[in-house]
Design a protein around this motif. Structure first.
Motif, PDB file in Angstrom:
ATOM      1  N   VAL A 157      95.838  16.583  63.473  1.00 11.00           N
ATOM      2  CA  VAL A 157      94.488  16.210  63.911  1.00 11.00           C
ATOM      3  C   VAL A 157      93.443  17.001  63.133  1.00 11.00           C
ATOM      4  N   VAL A 158      93.667  18.297  62.948  1.00 13.37           N
ATOM      5  CA  VAL A 158      92.714  19.146  62.234  1.00 13.37           C
ATOM      6  C   VAL A 158      92.565  18.694  60.787  1.00 13.37           C
ATOM      7  N   ARG A 159      93.663  18.270  60.179  1.00 12.59           N
ATOM      8  CA  ARG A 159      93.619  17.837  58.780  1.00 12.59           C
ATOM      9  C   ARG A 159      93.195  16.383  58.623  1.00 12.59           C
ATOM     10  N   GLY A 160      93.188  15.623  59.700  1.00 15.72           N
ATOM     11  CA  GLY A 160      93.026  14.181  59.582  1.00 15.72           C
ATOM     12  C   GLY A 160      91.632  13.673  59.839  1.00 15.72           C
ATOM     13  N   ASP A 161      91.563  12.545  60.570  1.00 14.83           N
ATOM     14  CA  ASP A 161      90.314  11.829  60.816  1.00 14.83           C
ATOM     15  C   ASP A 161      89.304  12.714  61.539  1.00 14.83           C
ATOM     16  N   SER A 162      88.059  12.725  61.049  1.00 14.77           N
ATOM     17  CA  SER A 162      87.041  13.598  61.620  1.00 14.77           C
ATOM     18  C   SER A 162      86.685  13.195  63.046  1.00 14.77           C
ATOM     19  N   GLY A 163      86.710  11.910  63.362  1.00 11.49           N
ATOM     20  CA  GLY A 163      86.382  11.469  64.709  1.00 11.49           C
ATOM     21  C   GLY A 163      87.386  11.970  65.724  1.00 11.49           C
ATOM     22  N   ARG A 164      88.671  11.900  65.361  1.00  7.72           N
ATOM     23  CA  ARG A 164      89.710  12.400  66.264  1.00  7.72           C
ATOM     24  C   ARG A 164      89.611  13.921  66.390  1.00  7.72           C
ATOM     25  N   PHE A 165      89.300  14.583  65.303  1.00  8.15           N
ATOM     26  CA  PHE A 165      89.138  16.041  65.336  1.00  8.15           C
ATOM     27  C   PHE A 165      87.962  16.424  66.233  1.00  8.15           C
ATOM     28  N   ASP A 166      86.857  15.707  66.148  1.00  7.15           N
ATOM     29  CA  ASP A 166      85.701  15.997  66.993  1.00  7.15           C
ATOM     30  C   ASP A 166      86.061  15.879  68.471  1.00  7.15           C
ATOM     31  N   ARG A 167      86.848  14.868  68.828  1.00  3.76           N
ATOM     32  CA  ARG A 167      87.245  14.690  70.224  1.00  3.76           C
ATOM     33  C   ARG A 167      88.170  15.816  70.674  1.00  3.76           C
ATOM     34  N   LEU A 168      89.009  16.300  69.762  1.00  7.24           N
ATOM     35  CA  LEU A 168      89.877  17.434  70.089  1.00  7.24           C
ATOM     36  C   LEU A 168      89.047  18.681  70.370  1.00  7.24           C
ATOM     37  N   GLU A 169      88.086  18.972  69.495  1.00  3.75           N
ATOM     38  CA  GLU A 169      87.230  20.137  69.714  1.00  3.75           C
ATOM     39  C   GLU A 169      86.445  20.014  71.018  1.00  3.75           C
ATOM     40  N   TYR A 170      85.952  18.834  71.266  1.00  6.38           N
ATOM     41  CA  TYR A 170      85.193  18.574  72.492  1.00  6.38           C
ATOM     42  C   TYR A 170      86.040  18.884  73.729  1.00  6.38           C
ATOM     43  N   ALA A 171      87.304  18.441  73.715  1.00  9.05           N
ATOM     44  CA  ALA A 171      88.182  18.662  74.865  1.00  9.05           C
ATOM     45  C   ALA A 171      88.476  20.149  75.051  1.00  9.05           C
TER      46      ALA A 171
ATOM     47  N   LEU B 193      97.044  14.007  72.529  1.00  5.52           N
ATOM     48  CA  LEU B 193      96.422  15.329  72.666  1.00  5.52           C
ATOM     49  C   LEU B 193      94.900  15.328  72.559  1.00  5.52           C
ATOM     50  N   VAL B 194      94.272  14.192  72.398  1.00  2.00           N
ATOM     51  CA  VAL B 194      92.821  14.124  72.294  1.00  2.00           C
ATOM     52  C   VAL B 194      92.310  13.038  73.246  1.00  2.00           C
ATOM     53  N   PRO B 195      91.070  13.168  73.734  1.00  2.00           N
ATOM     54  CA  PRO B 195      90.525  12.135  74.624  1.00  2.00           C
ATOM     55  C   PRO B 195      90.415  10.798  73.922  1.00  2.00           C
ATOM     56  N   GLY B 196      90.697   9.739  74.647  1.00  2.12           N
ATOM     57  CA  GLY B 196      90.544   8.401  74.123  1.00  2.12           C
ATOM     58  C   GLY B 196      89.297   7.737  74.682  1.00  2.12           C
ATOM     59  N   PRO B 197      89.140   6.413  74.469  1.00  2.00           N
ATOM     60  CA  PRO B 197      87.965   5.700  74.993  1.00  2.00           C
ATOM     61  C   PRO B 197      87.860   5.761  76.515  1.00  2.00           C
ATOM     62  N   VAL B 198      89.022   5.768  77.198  1.00  2.00           N
ATOM     63  CA  VAL B 198      89.047   5.860  78.653  1.00  2.00           C
ATOM     64  C   VAL B 198      89.756   7.153  79.032  1.00  2.00           C
ATOM     65  N   LEU B 199      89.054   8.045  79.725  1.00  2.00           N
ATOM     66  CA  LEU B 199      89.632   9.329  80.088  1.00  2.00           C
ATOM     67  C   LEU B 199      90.508   9.186  81.331  1.00  2.00           C
ATOM     68  N   PRO B 200      91.655   9.869  81.366  1.00  2.00           N
ATOM     69  CA  PRO B 200      92.475   9.876  82.586  1.00  2.00           C
ATOM     70  C   PRO B 200      91.707  10.493  83.744  1.00  2.00           C
TER      71      PRO B 200
ATOM     72  N   ILE C 286      98.109  22.059  78.199  1.00  2.00           N
ATOM     73  CA  ILE C 286      97.163  21.361  79.075  1.00  2.00           C
ATOM     74  C   ILE C 286      96.651  20.090  78.402  1.00  2.00           C
ATOM     75  N   LEU C 287      96.369  20.157  77.103  1.00  2.00           N
ATOM     76  CA  LEU C 287      95.946  18.956  76.386  1.00  2.00           C
ATOM     77  C   LEU C 287      97.009  17.867  76.467  1.00  2.00           C
ATOM     78  N   HIS C 288      98.271  18.259  76.366  1.00  2.62           N
ATOM     79  CA  HIS C 288      99.360  17.287  76.472  1.00  2.62           C
ATOM     80  C   HIS C 288      99.433  16.712  77.877  1.00  2.62           C
ATOM     81  N   ASP C 289      99.245  17.565  78.890  1.00  2.00           N
ATOM     82  CA  ASP C 289      99.267  17.071  80.272  1.00  2.00           C
ATOM     83  C   ASP C 289      98.139  16.079  80.539  1.00  2.00           C
ATOM     84  N   LEU C 290      96.980  16.336  79.960  1.00  2.00           N
ATOM     85  CA  LEU C 290      95.818  15.491  80.225  1.00  2.00           C
ATOM     86  C   LEU C 290      95.823  14.205  79.411  1.00  2.00           C
TER      87      LEU C 290
END
Length: 351
Positions: free
Chosen positions: A199-213, A279-286, A270-274
């Protein structure tokens, strides 16, 4: 006067941290890096250059002194900086304090007949498990249990790592079998670690959601200055307070930099549990994530749209994620930060 040239200087290993190589050079002369740096700078008439070498983005002044003293091309040393090895990695994802270590790697160095040294990838923020030996990295001395600060000293003709506090040699124990539960946990976290690295090396949008979480999990609970981070809601213990060793991370824009190995590993779990394998938030959050994030105090870096990856531009957050920034309007107790009608009941909320 001219800069000193050292008669003997070990060569840096390909994956070695600059600070580790400098420490090994100094240890060959029974000295500490800063002491030898002061000597070299004084010989050159430039005491102002007597500074520690930075692993991430080193100042070329001190680096040239080390290069000349050890007869190495300074450009070769510069390429070993973390900024050169990981040019696309945000600085927030490089540890800037103590370096966690793998004792099995140190034992492998001794078996191979080479000096022990610190690996560069140990400074990656998501790195909590050694991929070569599948064991958890350590940031505490196994002998005295204090925060790990090591030094290199000669032992049987090789430089070996010692704890500065208790003088114990840092070794894996001569092949002792690790507890099965610890081994299984390390293997499980290793898979999460690999996914986070992608995720850190990949798409910036997915990385932003990871940092946000991650920042939201470590945001204060309910209000600014509360004693607990949001992830307190993930625990079974009512009224759980953040342990002292992790309090520096609460409310910080880059919490992983201020967490120990076990707390960084727990953050991945915790990220995996959520959010499952992604491991990153999607369009619909659990639902579990919604409950957690709604209890987060609104912090500036969660809401102002700044791009912390490069310091400019606007962070894009999905509309669904925007809603979880809203703080509940129910009254909060002025002393403990709990909602008045909840009496501190923070039970585990995920399945």
């Amino acid at each position: 006067m001219v800069p000193a040239r050292l008669p003997v200087a070990p060569r840096p290993f390909r994956d070695e941290l600059l600070s580790s190589w400098v420490a090994r050079v100094a240890a060959r002369y029974g000295s500490e890096p800063l002491e030898l740096m002061v000597y070299q700078a004084g010989q050159g008439g430039r005491d102002a250059d007597a500074r520690q070498v930075d692993d991430v983005a080193p100042d070329m002044g001190p680096l040239r002194l080390w290069a000349k003293a050890c007869r190495i091309d300074p450009e070769r040393l510069r390429r070993r900086s973390l900024a050169s090895r990981y040019p696309d990695r945000p600085r927030d994802w490089l540890l800037n304090e103590a370096v966690p270590v793998c004792l099995a790697c140190f034992d492998a160095d001794a078996v191979a007949g080479r000096d022990a040294y610190l690996r560069g990838h140990w400074r990656l923020a998501e790195r909590v498990v050694c991929p070569a030996h599948r064991t958890m990295l350590l940031d505490r001395c196994p002998a005295c249990r204090g925060g790990l600060r090591l030094s290199f000293r000669m032992l049987n003709g090789l430089l070996r790592p010692f704890c500065r506090k208790c003088d114990a040699v840092l070794t894996g124990g001569g092949g002792e079998t690790e507890h099965p539960l610890k081994a299984d946990f390390a293997v499980g976290v290793l898979e999460l670690q690999r996914e986070i690295s992608e995720v850190v090396r990949g798409d910036s949008g997915r990385f932003d959601r990871l940092e946000y979480a991650i920042r939201t999990l470590w945001a204060p609970l309910d209000r600014d200055g509360a004693a607990r981070p949001v992830l307190a809601l993930w625990y079974d213990e009512p009224g759980w307070n953040c342990p002292y060793e992790a309090r520096a991370a609460v409310g910080r824009p880059a919490p992983l930099q201020h967490l120990s190995v076990r707390w960084r590993a727990l953050t991945l779990v915790i990220l995996h549990d959520l959010f499952g394998a992604d491991l990153v938030p999607g369009p619909v959050l659990p639902e579990a994530a919604l409950v957690l994030f709604r209890r987060a105090a609104p912090l500036p870096w969660l809401t102002d749209g700044r791009d912390l990856r490069n310091g400019k531009g606007k962070r894009v957050i999905d509309a669904g994620a925007e809603r979880v920034h809203r703080l509940s309007k129910r009254p909060v107790h002025r002393l403990n930060g709990n909602f008045l009608d909840e009496r501190g009941d923070f039970g585990r909320i995920h399945p």
